[in-house]
Design a protein around this motif. Structure first.
Motif: not given
Length: 461
Positions: A56-57, A60, A63
């Motif tokens: 998920y890092s 991110i 993004s």
């Protein structure tokens, strides 16, 4: 490394390799336990949670390259403070009076001077802002770092999985060793019970001595205590094994037929295939350090590019109004670019570069040091494996001698030519030899598990 092994040992290992079946039931039992442990172990689950967080890092970090859309609103109302005087009345009233005289009407009224405050009154601003980075090298470096961090977590999971495989194998072998010890002591119990019965019968028939009966009964109690210790050791080993698999501690543990022989052949065949320690370079610990080196190198590059500008674009679409007076002029749009270039920050950027370069150097030194450590550990593990195998060969010979000696003494004791002390001593030697062979066998298997761990030879799923 092959030169460190005696030719006879190497030949024996290779013969075992060609003689063994491809897959034994014993191997299947242990492999199933290893799969269960890798799936259910709590620490592995924790490591996988950290791996998921790293994923998920990375998402991110990706993004930040995409546009962002935000809604912002503000309401302001204030009175007092600074103000500016606008003498519009003094400027326009004489003109308006002259015009009224000319037209003979009062069409142009007199107006007051204006005192305009700086604070807005009942002012509302609401807008949607779209923003996007056009050029920002830090975002690319951050994405690269997060990718390497993800790899780092993957390697960390595999490092613990390898350690867990070794622990599961060792715990399983310890359980089997304790189980085998129980069988040996139960066999000894049968012999000692028979000896007690014989001495009691001799005493009853007037041919024995009370001291012999007492000595036999004492030996029986001694073996019974050793048997109880072996059972306790088996329970403790079983609890620890089930703990590694995250099962109920009282869960039964499967022991397949001819498990020891099957696993021993498999272990020795693997030794024959894994005599070279070249796979040390494939260890996950070294991959972790190499990845850390890449991360530090990326940080150095990022710090060195501090002077590069950061360019962002934004666009606002919204409304503004005072006292809620909405009209067509309330709507507005605003677009713009922003650029940030550092000029002087007290040499802080220079110090950051030096610090990151030292971190990179430290990681490189750790990589060299760890490589030597792992190579030494693999060599030591292989030497320990060879020693364990030689000890087992010696234990087999001692057991054959102890069996032959016990048969002779037992026959002589039955015929009355040997004493009870000699019989007990022969029985103790036999039990000790049986235990030593069992222990040395499982030490070979445990040493194999240790060598697999140190050389990275075990294939993870």
């Amino acid at each position: 490394m092959l030169s460190n092994i005696k030719p006879s040992l190497a030949i024996s290992l290779l013969l075992l390799l060609f003689a063994m079946p491809k897959q034994t039931k014993a191997q299947e039992v242990l492999e199933n336990y290893i799969r269960e442990g890798l799936q259910n172990n709590l620490v592995v689950q924790q490591k996988n949670v950290s791996l998921e967080k790293a994923m998920y890092s990375l998402k991110i970090a990706n993004s930040y390259f995409l546009p962002s859309l935000d809604f912002n609103s503000s309401y302001n109302h204030g009175e007092g403070g600074r103000s500016i005087a606008l003498p519009v009345g003094d400027l326009l009233n004489p003109v308006y009076a002259t015009l009224n005289e000319l037209v003979q009407q009062n069409d142009f009224p007199q107006i007051e001077n204006v005192n305009q405050q700086f604070f807005p009154q009942n002012f509302l601003d609401a807008h949607v802002r779209a923003s996007m980075p056009l050029f920002n090298r830090d975002l690319y470096y951050n994405k690269s770092i997060q990718q390497h961090q993800l790899q780092l977590q993957e390697y960390e999971v595999k490092v613990y999985e390898r350690e867990l495989v070794k622990d599961i194998k060792t715990a399983y072998f310890n359980y089997l060793s304790a189980t085998e010890a129980i069988k040996i002591y139960e066999s000894a119990m049968a012999l000692v019970n028979k000896n007690v019965e014989v001495n009691q019968a001799l005493l009853k028939n007037g041919r024995g001595l009370p001291a012999s009966v007492l000595r036999a009964e004492s030996e029986l109690e001694n073996v019974r205590a050793q048997l109880q210790d072996a059972r306790n050791a088996e329970q403790n080993a079983g609890r620890y094994f089930n703990f590694l698999l995250n099962r109920e501690q009282s869960s039964p543990i499967i022991v397949a037929d001819e498990l020891t022989a099957g696993l021993e052949k498999d272990a020795l065949s693997r030794i024959a295939l894994k005599l070279d320690t070249s796979e040390i370079q494939q260890r996950e610990e070294l991959d972790m350090l190499r990845t850390a080196e890449l991360i530090n190198h990326t940080v150095v590059n990022m710090n060195q590019s501090f002077w590069m500008p950061k360019l962002n674009a934004f666009a606002d679409l919204g409304v503004q109004a005072e006292n809620m007076n909405w009209n067509s002029n309330s709507r507005y749009f605003l677009v713009g670019l922003s650029m940030d270039i550092p000029i002087y920050q007290g040499r802080r950027n220079h110090y950051n570069i030096k610090q990151s370069q030292l971190d990179l150097k430290n990681t490189q030194l750790s990589l060299n040091h760890t490589t030597q450590q792992l190579q030494m550990a693999a060599d030591v593990a292989l030497n320990n494996l060879n020693t364990a195998y030689q000890n087992r060969q010696a234990a087999q010979k001692r057991l054959k001698s102890a069996q032959s000696y016990f048969r002779l003494i037992e026959r002589g004791y039955t015929e009355g030519t040997n004493s009870l002390i000699e019989f007990i001593d022969a029985r103790n030697q036999l039990t000790s030899a049986q235990l030593q062979l069992s222990i040395s066998t499982y030490k070979v298997l445990s040493a194999m598990a240790e060598y697999e761990r140190e050389s990275g030879a075990y294939p993870l799923y």
